[in-house]
Write a protein that holds these residues in place. Structure first.
Motif, PDB file in Angstrom:
ATOM      1  N   MET A  63       0.848  -1.198   0.000  1.00  0.00           N
ATOM      2  CA  MET A  63       0.000   0.000   0.000  1.00  0.00           C
ATOM      3  C   MET A  63       0.877   1.239   0.000  1.00  0.00           C
ATOM      4  N   ALA A  64       0.418   2.284  -0.655  1.00  0.00           N
ATOM      5  CA  ALA A  64       1.083   3.587  -0.590  1.00  0.00           C
ATOM      6  C   ALA A  64       0.016   4.675  -0.589  1.00  0.00           C
ATOM      7  N   PHE A  65       0.188   5.632   0.301  1.00  0.00           N
ATOM      8  CA  PHE A  65      -0.756   6.744   0.423  1.00  0.00           C
ATOM      9  C   PHE A  65       0.049   8.020   0.594  1.00  0.00           C
ATOM     10  N   MET A  66      -0.305   9.043  -0.126  1.00  0.00           N
ATOM     11  CA  MET A  66       0.357  10.323   0.052  1.00  0.00           C
ATOM     12  C   MET A  66      -0.670  11.434  -0.090  1.00  0.00           C
ATOM     13  N   GLY A  67      -0.623  12.378   0.820  1.00  0.00           N
ATOM     14  CA  GLY A  67      -1.568  13.473   0.765  1.00  0.00           C
ATOM     15  C   GLY A  67      -0.968  14.735   1.342  1.00  0.00           C
ATOM     16  N   ALA A  68      -1.350  15.872   0.808  1.00  0.00           N
ATOM     17  CA  ALA A  68      -0.844  17.152   1.311  1.00  0.00           C
ATOM     18  C   ALA A  68      -1.865  18.253   1.069  1.00  0.00           C
ATOM     19  N   PHE A  69      -1.655  19.331   1.780  1.00  0.00           N
ATOM     20  CA  PHE A  69      -2.516  20.503   1.622  1.00  0.00           C
ATOM     21  C   PHE A  69      -1.663  21.744   1.810  1.00  0.00           C
ATOM     22  N   GLU A  70      -1.867  22.753   0.963  1.00  0.00           N
ATOM     23  CA  GLU A  70      -1.100  23.992   1.056  1.00  0.00           C
ATOM     24  C   GLU A  70      -2.021  25.197   1.124  1.00  0.00           C
ATOM     25  N   ALA A  71      -1.704  26.100   2.041  1.00  0.00           N
ATOM     26  CA  ALA A  71      -2.392  27.396   2.157  1.00  0.00           C
ATOM     27  C   ALA A  71      -1.344  28.490   1.999  1.00  0.00           C
ATOM     28  N   ARG A  72      -1.653  29.494   1.162  1.00  0.00           N
ATOM     29  CA  ARG A  72      -0.665  30.527   0.872  1.00  0.00           C
ATOM     30  C   ARG A  72      -1.307  31.906   0.923  1.00  0.00           C
ATOM     31  N   LYS A  73      -0.560  32.863   1.500  1.00  0.00           N
ATOM     32  CA  LYS A  73      -0.991  34.255   1.515  1.00  0.00           C
ATOM     33  C   LYS A  73       0.235  35.135   1.338  1.00  0.00           C
ATOM     34  N   ASP A  74       0.183  35.991   0.318  1.00  0.00           N
ATOM     35  CA  ASP A  74       1.313  36.873  -0.001  1.00  0.00           C
ATOM     36  C   ASP A  74       2.568  36.038  -0.203  1.00  0.00           C
ATOM     37  N   GLN A  75       3.641  36.314   0.542  1.00  0.00           N
ATOM     38  CA  GLN A  75       4.910  35.606   0.352  1.00  0.00           C
ATOM     39  C   GLN A  75       5.025  34.345   1.205  1.00  0.00           C
ATOM     40  N   TRP A  76       4.035  34.086   2.043  1.00  0.00           N
ATOM     41  CA  TRP A  76       4.141  32.992   2.990  1.00  0.00           C
ATOM     42  C   TRP A  76       3.185  31.854   2.631  1.00  0.00           C
ATOM     43  N   SER A  77       3.603  30.636   2.941  1.00  0.00           N
ATOM     44  CA  SER A  77       2.733  29.481   2.740  1.00  0.00           C
ATOM     45  C   SER A  77       3.007  28.429   3.800  1.00  0.00           C
ATOM     46  N   VAL A  78       1.976  27.658   4.082  1.00  0.00           N
ATOM     47  CA  VAL A  78       2.064  26.532   5.007  1.00  0.00           C
ATOM     48  C   VAL A  78       1.740  25.263   4.221  1.00  0.00           C
ATOM     49  N   LEU A  79       2.619  24.275   4.324  1.00  0.00           N
ATOM     50  CA  LEU A  79       2.469  23.035   3.574  1.00  0.00           C
ATOM     51  C   LEU A  79       2.474  21.860   4.536  1.00  0.00           C
ATOM     52  N   LEU A  80       1.454  21.022   4.463  1.00  0.00           N
ATOM     53  CA  LEU A  80       1.349  19.811   5.269  1.00  0.00           C
ATOM     54  C   LEU A  80       1.371  18.599   4.354  1.00  0.00           C
ATOM     55  N   ASP A  81       2.184  17.609   4.706  1.00  0.00           N
ATOM     56  CA  ASP A  81       2.360  16.444   3.846  1.00  0.00           C
ATOM     57  C   ASP A  81       2.284  15.170   4.677  1.00  0.00           C
ATOM     58  N   LEU A  82       1.469  14.216   4.250  1.00  0.00           N
ATOM     59  CA  LEU A  82       1.348  12.930   4.908  1.00  0.00           C
ATOM     60  C   LEU A  82       1.721  11.822   3.942  1.00  0.00           C
ATOM     61  N   LEU A  83       2.598  10.934   4.393  1.00  0.00           N
ATOM     62  CA  LEU A  83       3.025   9.781   3.597  1.00  0.00           C
ATOM     63  C   LEU A  83       2.817   8.517   4.396  1.00  0.00           C
ATOM     64  N   TYR A  84       2.192   7.529   3.786  1.00  0.00           N
ATOM     65  CA  TYR A  84       2.087   6.204   4.378  1.00  0.00           C
ATOM     66  C   TYR A  84       2.417   5.180   3.301  1.00  0.00           C
ATOM     67  N   THR A  85       3.287   4.232   3.625  1.00  0.00           N
ATOM     68  CA  THR A  85       3.593   3.166   2.687  1.00  0.00           C
ATOM     69  C   THR A  85       3.911   1.891   3.442  1.00  0.00           C
ATOM     70  N   LYS A  86       3.532   0.792   2.874  1.00  0.00           N
ATOM     71  CA  LYS A  86       3.805  -0.527   3.446  1.00  0.00           C
ATOM     72  C   LYS A  86       4.321  -1.400   2.310  1.00  0.00           C
ATOM     73  N   LEU A  87       5.571  -1.829   2.417  1.00  0.00           N
ATOM     74  CA  LEU A  87       6.177  -2.575   1.345  1.00  0.00           C
ATOM     75  C   LEU A  87       7.293  -3.454   1.881  1.00  0.00           C
ATOM     76  N   SER A  88       7.842  -4.283   0.997  1.00  0.00           N
ATOM     77  CA  SER A  88       8.837  -5.258   1.410  1.00  0.00           C
ATOM     78  C   SER A  88       9.826  -5.502   0.293  1.00  0.00           C
ATOM     79  N   THR A  89      10.929  -6.142   0.641  1.00  0.00           N
ATOM     80  CA  THR A  89      11.926  -6.547  -0.332  1.00  0.00           C
ATOM     81  C   THR A  89      12.622  -7.792   0.201  1.00  0.00           C
ATOM     82  N   SER A  90      13.279  -8.549  -0.667  1.00  0.00           N
ATOM     83  CA  SER A  90      13.913  -9.793  -0.255  1.00  0.00           C
ATOM     84  C   SER A  90      15.209 -10.009  -1.006  1.00  0.00           C
TER      85      SER A  90
END
Length: 246
Positions: A63-90
């Protein structure tokens, strides 16, 4: 092939919404990401190196999940980012005939928050710089399957949560009225063996003022001791998504 769920809500590192005088601008995206796992883990039986490559990336991705949201005003912005992943290798037949195969499984949740400042803007380049924090929760497991000499299987690992400060930069290059390129980088470290960094590079196309599309590549590296094991984990793969500006 394992069942794969690749979901994204509100996107990953979306480009800024079009300016509205004196107000807040927001952007959200829907992305698909197909990461592979590269792992270097110090185990009681020695260092284990394994990497998902080629066709087995999809087989090893649960599974892989990625999500973010950005709010910006004038020269400034706030960015939130969420990552979830479940994987394997051998890796086949490590350490001679004692074991037939070694498996590494990683379940990763990473939440990042940034405060960005627009330090430069022209017709040819837009640059944002800033600071942030990233919270990790990683469940790491290694399993050694018995080989030709017989014996028992062995498993090691555990889970860990921690927080790191980040420095970040984002650069947007408008190629023309419709096409643009974006690069985002961040880096964080608390001591020599605990660090993280990532890079995202995309090429995008504006359909109109509301909608755009991006495609590119994302890489994230994480170093930490997890469950008593020194681990260096790499997550990388192509991304593609659609962004809404409002």
């Amino acid at each position: 092939m394992k069942k794969i769920a690749i979901l994204a809500l509100c996107g990953m590192l979306p480009i800024p919404a079009l300016a509205q005088d004196g107000g807040w601008d927001f952007s959200a995206s829907i992305y698909a990401w197909v990461p592979g796992l590269g792992a270097t883990v110090d185990t009681p039986f020695g260092e284990l190196e394994s990497k998902s490559t080629g066709g087995n990336v999809l087989d090893n991705l649960d599974m892989a999940f990625m999500g973010a949201f950005e709010a910006r005003k004038d020269q400034w912005s706030v960015l939130l980012d969420l990552l979830y992943t479940k994987l394997s290798t051998s890796k086949d037949a490590p350490f001679g005939e004692v074991f037939s195969q070694a498996n590494v499984q990683a379940e990763v949740t990473a939440f990042s928050g940034y405060g960005l400042y627009r330090s430069y803007e022209s017709d040819h380049l837009i640059a944002d710089i800033g600071l942030g924090l990233r919270a990790f929760k990683i469940d790491l497991g290694t399993e050694f399957e018995s080989g030709d000499l017989g014996g028992d299987d062995h498993s090691f690992g555990g889970d860990r949560s921690w927080l790191l400060p980040l420095v970040a930069g984002r650069f947007i290059v408008p190629f023309n009225e419709n096409w643009f390129g974006t690069a985002f980088f961040d880096y964080g470290q608390t001591r020599s063996d605990v660090s993280t960094w990532q890079g995202l590079v995309t090429v995008g196309y504006h359909f109109n003022e509301r909608w755009s599309m991006q495609a590119g590549y994302r890489y994230m590296d994480v170093q930490q001791k997890i469950g008593g094991l020194d681990a260096d984990l790499e997550f990388s793969g192509p991304v593609i998504g659609v962004t809404a500006h409002f």
